[in-house]
Design a protein around this motif. Structure first.
Motif: not given
Length: 153
Positions: A16-17, A20, A25, A29-30, A65, A143
């Motif tokens: 995810y990071c 993004n 992040s 959200e995650i 991050r 995202i």
């Protein structure tokens, strides 16, 4: 061999990071992207932060991050810090197991080689490899909807 849920989601946090990149992040959200609890993700973050795979930024606009480039974080790096045990058989756990073959067991040797091969494959894949389809990953994780949702929220 089966990896734990913790390792699975640690890898997902890093993906995810990576997807993004350039923005912080946020755990909510995650958690929403993966339909998992924030508390669970906070627990998983600790070994990632301690091993510098993730950095945290505190404050109202804080988040997480990657601690280093996605191309420098291997799957083995993640597995090594999130898995407690790599025992594939009882004799891996305890050298004093009640087996008369403990010092000369061909099974033990075969399992050790298999585990070594498993680690070697994990070392050959990076988080960047997993997030290489970044635009598709961003879309699937929602995202790109985040700034729009925040502005409309």
């Amino acid at each position: 061999m089966r990896l734990t849920r913790q390792t699975n989601y640690a890898i997902r946090i890093l993906m995810y990071c990576a997807a993004n990149e350039g923005r912080l992040s946020r755990i909510p959200e995650i958690a929403a992207a993966y339909s998992v609890s924030e508390l669970f993700l906070f627990k998983i973050l600790q070994p990632l932060v301690e091993n510098k795979l993730v950095e945290t930024v505190r404050g109202r606009n804080g988040g997480v991050r990657l601690g280093k480039p996605a191309s420098e974080i291997t799957l083995f790096d993640v597995v090594r810090v999130t898995e407690d045990n790599f025992a594939m058989a009882e004799c891996f756990e305890n050298d004093s197991a009640d087996c008369p073959l403990i010092d000369s067991c061909a099974l033990n040797e075969a399992l050790r080689k298999a585990l070594g091969a498993f680690f070697q494959v994990l070392e050959s894949y990076t988080i960047e490899d997993l997030a290489s389809a970044r635009f598709s990953l961003r879309d699937r994780l929602g995202i790109d909807d985040l700034p729009r949702l925040a502005a409309n929220g």
